[in-house]
Design a protein around this motif. Structure first.
Motif, short mmCIF file in Angstrom:
data_model
loop_
_atom_site.label_atom_id
_atom_site.label_comp_id
_atom_site.label_asym_id
_atom_site.label_seq_id
_atom_site.Cartn_x
_atom_site.Cartn_y
_atom_site.Cartn_z
N ASP A 93 -8.18 1.87 -0.21
CA ASP A 93 -8.69 1.77 -1.57
C ASP A 93 -7.69 0.99 -2.43
N LEU A 94 -8.15 0.56 -3.59
CA LEU A 94 -7.28 -0.18 -4.50
C LEU A 94 -6.40 0.73 -5.35
N ASP A 95 -6.84 1.98 -5.54
CA ASP A 95 -6.10 2.87 -6.45
C ASP A 95 -4.98 3.61 -5.72
N LEU A 96 -4.15 2.84 -5.00
CA LEU A 96 -3.05 3.40 -4.23
C LEU A 96 -1.72 2.85 -4.70
N LYS A 97 -0.64 3.54 -4.27
CA LYS A 97 0.71 3.04 -4.52
C LYS A 97 1.58 3.42 -3.33
N PHE A 98 2.21 2.41 -2.73
CA PHE A 98 3.04 2.63 -1.55
C PHE A 98 4.48 2.98 -1.94
N THR A 99 5.06 3.89 -1.16
CA THR A 99 6.49 4.18 -1.30
C THR A 99 7.22 3.88 -0.01
N VAL A 100 6.48 3.44 1.03
CA VAL A 100 7.07 3.12 2.33
C VAL A 100 6.47 1.82 2.85
N ASN A 101 6.99 1.35 3.94
CA ASN A 101 6.50 0.14 4.60
C ASN A 101 5.08 0.38 5.13
N ILE A 102 4.15 -0.47 4.73
CA ILE A 102 2.76 -0.31 5.17
C ILE A 102 2.65 -0.38 6.69
N LYS A 103 3.55 -1.09 7.32
CA LYS A 103 3.52 -1.23 8.78
C LYS A 103 3.61 0.13 9.47
N ASP A 104 4.26 1.10 8.82
CA ASP A 104 4.41 2.42 9.42
C ASP A 104 3.08 3.12 9.66
N LEU A 105 2.05 2.70 8.91
CA LEU A 105 0.73 3.29 9.12
C LEU A 105 0.23 3.06 10.55
N TRP A 106 0.55 1.87 11.10
CA TRP A 106 0.07 1.55 12.45
C TRP A 106 0.74 2.42 13.51
N LYS A 107 1.89 2.99 13.19
CA LYS A 107 2.54 3.90 14.13
C LYS A 107 1.69 5.15 14.36
N GLU A 108 0.89 5.49 13.35
CA GLU A 108 0.05 6.69 13.46
C GLU A 108 -1.00 6.55 14.56
N PHE A 109 -1.38 5.31 14.89
CA PHE A 109 -2.34 5.11 15.97
C PHE A 109 -1.81 5.66 17.30
N SER A 110 -0.52 5.64 17.47
CA SER A 110 0.08 6.11 18.72
C SER A 110 -0.07 7.61 18.90
N TYR A 111 -0.39 8.32 17.81
CA TYR A 111 -0.57 9.77 17.88
C TYR A 111 -2.02 10.16 18.14
N PHE A 112 -2.91 9.18 18.19
CA PHE A 112 -4.31 9.47 18.46
C PHE A 112 -4.45 10.10 19.85
N LYS A 113 -5.26 11.14 19.95
CA LYS A 113 -5.61 11.69 21.25
C LYS A 113 -6.67 10.81 21.89
N GLN A 114 -6.99 11.09 23.13
CA GLN A 114 -7.85 10.20 23.91
C GLN A 114 -9.21 9.94 23.25
N ASP A 115 -9.79 10.96 22.64
CA ASP A 115 -11.13 10.82 22.06
C ASP A 115 -11.11 10.41 20.58
N ASN A 116 -9.93 10.38 19.97
CA ASN A 116 -9.84 10.01 18.56
C ASN A 116 -10.14 8.53 18.38
N VAL A 117 -11.00 8.21 17.41
CA VAL A 117 -11.32 6.81 17.13
C VAL A 117 -11.01 6.43 15.68
N ILE A 118 -10.91 7.43 14.79
CA ILE A 118 -10.68 7.19 13.37
C ILE A 118 -9.67 8.20 12.85
N GLY A 119 -8.79 7.73 11.97
CA GLY A 119 -7.81 8.62 11.37
C GLY A 119 -7.97 8.69 9.86
N LEU A 120 -8.01 9.89 9.31
CA LEU A 120 -8.12 10.10 7.87
C LEU A 120 -7.36 11.36 7.47
N ALA A 121 -6.99 11.43 6.20
CA ALA A 121 -6.39 12.64 5.66
C ALA A 121 -7.49 13.53 5.09
N HIS A 122 -7.23 14.82 5.05
CA HIS A 122 -8.21 15.75 4.51
C HIS A 122 -8.47 15.51 3.02
#
Length: 399
Positions: A233-262
Motif C-alpha cells: 500500500d502507499l500509506d506505509l513507512k519503512f524503518t528497515v531495508n525493503i530487501k529484508d522482506l524477501w527473506k521472509e519467503f525462505s520461511y514459507f512452508k511447502q504449501d504456503n503461497v502468500i504471506g500476510l500479517a494479521h
C-alpha cells in the motif's frame, strides 16, 4: 362237506368286501391327489406369475441403478480427468518456473497502486512518505536489481516520474521502474475477478475499483520471469531495508503461497457475527492468540511460482467453489483483496504464511469505539521493533 362250502362262501364274500373297500380308499386318495394337484398347479402358476413380475421389476430397478452408477462413474471419471489435467498443468508450470527461477533470483519486484491522484490529493503525501523512507533504508548488492512496478493512471505516472527524478537522481543501487496503465490492467483483470468482486461485496467507495483485486490474479498477468513479488500500500513507512522482506519467503512452508500479517482490528469478528453465533466453538474471527482474526493486505508477499502451480489456490478463483465458502461463513466483505485472502485462510490456512505484525503495524483504531472496547487491545497489540508502519484509514504515522 356243507360246512366246507359255507366256509369257502364266507371267504369269497370277505374278499369282495375288502376289494371294494380298497377300491374306495384308492378313489378317495386319487381324488385328494387330483385336488392337491389342481391346487398346486394354480398356486404355482400364480406364484410363478408373481415371481416373474417381481423379478422383472427388480431387474428394471437394478438396470436403472446400473445406469445411474455408470453415469456417476463416467461423471466422476470426467471430473477426475479434468482435475488431473489441471493438476498436470499446474505441475508443468511449477517445473517451468523452477527451471528459470535461478536466472532471476537477483531480481526483487515490488508493486504499488497509484491511481486517482486528482480526486485524492492525500495520495501524494503518502507517496512521498513511503518512497522517502524506502530509499532511505534500501540497500542491494551490485549484481542485484530492484524493480518498482506502478499500476497508475496518467496523473499518477507523471507525479511518480517527477518525484523519482528529483529525489532519486543518484541511487545507491540498480533499480528499474515499470509503469502499467491502470485502465489497461483493469480491463484485463475485470473478467477474471468481476464475479468474485460482486460476491464478496463492494460497499467501500475506495475498494470498489476492480484494480484493488489485482493481487488475486497477478500470477496470470505478470510474465513468468517474475517469481516473487511484494505488493505494498502507499500509506506505509519503512524503518528497515525493503530487501529484508524477501527473506521472509525462505520461511514459507511447502504449501504456503502468500504471506500476510494479521488484521489488527476485530473487523472480521464483526463481519462473521452470524457464523460465530451459529458455531459457538469456532476460533474464526478470534484474536491471533486464540484463533484467526483474518489478514490485512497492506503488505502482501506473493510467491508467484507457487501460486501458478497451486491447484488449491486457483480452484478458489472458480466462482462456484468460492460461493460455497462465502455461503458457509455467511460472508459479505468490503475491503477488496484482503477479504478474499481472509476468507480463504478460514477454509484453507495452509495456503498462508503469517508475517509478524512488525512488518505491517497497522495504526487504524476505527473499530475500537464500535462496541469492541473490551477486546480491542487483544487484536491491536503488537510487540517488537516496528519495521513497517501502516497508517491505514488515514491515521498519522509516527515521525
Amino acid at each position: 362237506m356243507g360246512k366246507t362250502s359255507a366256509h369257502r362262501q364266507n371267504q369269497k364274500t370277505g374278499s369282495s368286501v375288502s376289494s371294494l373297500l380298497s377300491s374306495k380308499v384308492l378313489q378317495v386318495l386319487l381324488m385328494l391327489c387330483a385336488i392337491s394337484f389342481v391346487y398346486l398347479f394354480y398356486s404355482f402358476a400364480t406364484t410363478k406369475e408373481d415371481f416373474f413380475t417381481k423379478s422383472k421389476a427388480m431387474y428394471e430397478a437394478e438396470k436403472q441403478d446400473s445406469i445411474k452408477q455408470n453415469a456417476n462413474l463416467k461423471s466422476d471419471k470426467n471430473r477426475q480427468g479434468e482435475e488431473t489435467m489441471q493438476q498436470k498443468q499446474y505441475q508443468a508450470a511449477k517445473m517451468q518456473s523452477d527451471k528459470h527461477s535461478q536466472e532471476f533470483h537477483k531480481d526483487f519486484h515490488a508493486l504499488f497502486i497509484f491511481t486517482k491522484v486528482q480526486s485524492n490529493p492525500k495520495l501524494k503525501d503518502k507517496f512521498t512518505i513511503v518512497f522517502g523512507s524506502l530509499f532511505e533504508h534500501a540497500a542491494f548488492e551490485d549484481d542485484e536489481t530492484f524493480h518498482i512496478h506502478f499500476v497508475c493512471d496518467q496523473e499518477g505516472r507523471e507525479f511518480a516520474e517527477e518525484y523519482l527524478k528529483n529525489h532519486v537522481a543518484h541511487p545507491k543501487f540498480s533499480f528499474k521502474v515499470h509503469f502499467h496503465n491502470s485502465a489497461s490492467v483493469a480491463k484485463e483483470v475485470f473478467p477474471q475477478v468481476q464475479a468474485i468482486q460482486t460476491m464478496l461485496g463492494q460497499k467501500h467507495p475506495y475498494y470498489e475499483d476492480t484494480i484493488f483485486f489485482i493481487s488475486l490474479v497477478l500470477h496470470k498477468i505478470l510474465p513468468d520471469t517474475v517469481h516473487r513479488l511484494v505488493q505494498l500500500d502507499l500509506d506505509l513507512k519503512f524503518t528497515v531495508n525493503i530487501k529484508d522482506l524477501w527473506k521472509e519467503f525462505s520461511y514459507f512452508k511447502q504449501d504456503n503461497v502468500i504471506g500476510l500479517a494479521h488484521e489488527n482490528q476485530p473487523v472480521y469478528r464483526h463481519l462473521l457475527w452470524k457464523y460465530r453465533q451459529e458455531n459457538s466453538e469456532t476460533t474464526v474471527g478470534n484474536p491471533a492468540a486464540s484463533g484467526n482474526p483474518g489478514f490485512n493486505s497492506g503488505v502482501i508477499l506473493l510467491h508467484l511460482d507457487r501460486i501458478r502451480s497451486s491447484y488449491l489456490y486457483n480452484s478458489y478463483l472458480d466462482i462456484n467453489k468460492l460461493q460455497e465458502v462465502v455461503q458457509k461463513y455467511s460472508f459479505k466483505g468490503h475491503l477488496g483483496d484482503q477479504d478474499f485472502y481472509s476468507l480463504l485462510s478460514f477454509e484453507s490456512p495452509e495456503l498462508f504464511f503469517t508475517l509478524e505484525c512488525v512488518w505491517n503495524r497497522q495504526l487504524c483504531q476505527w473499530w475500537k469505539n464500535k462496541g469492541y472496547q473490551d477486546i480491542f487491545d487483544q487484536y491491536f497489540h503488537c510487540s517488537g521493533a516496528i519495521k513497517i508502519w501502516h497508517g491505514n484509514c488515514d491515521t498519522p504515522i509516527p515521525v
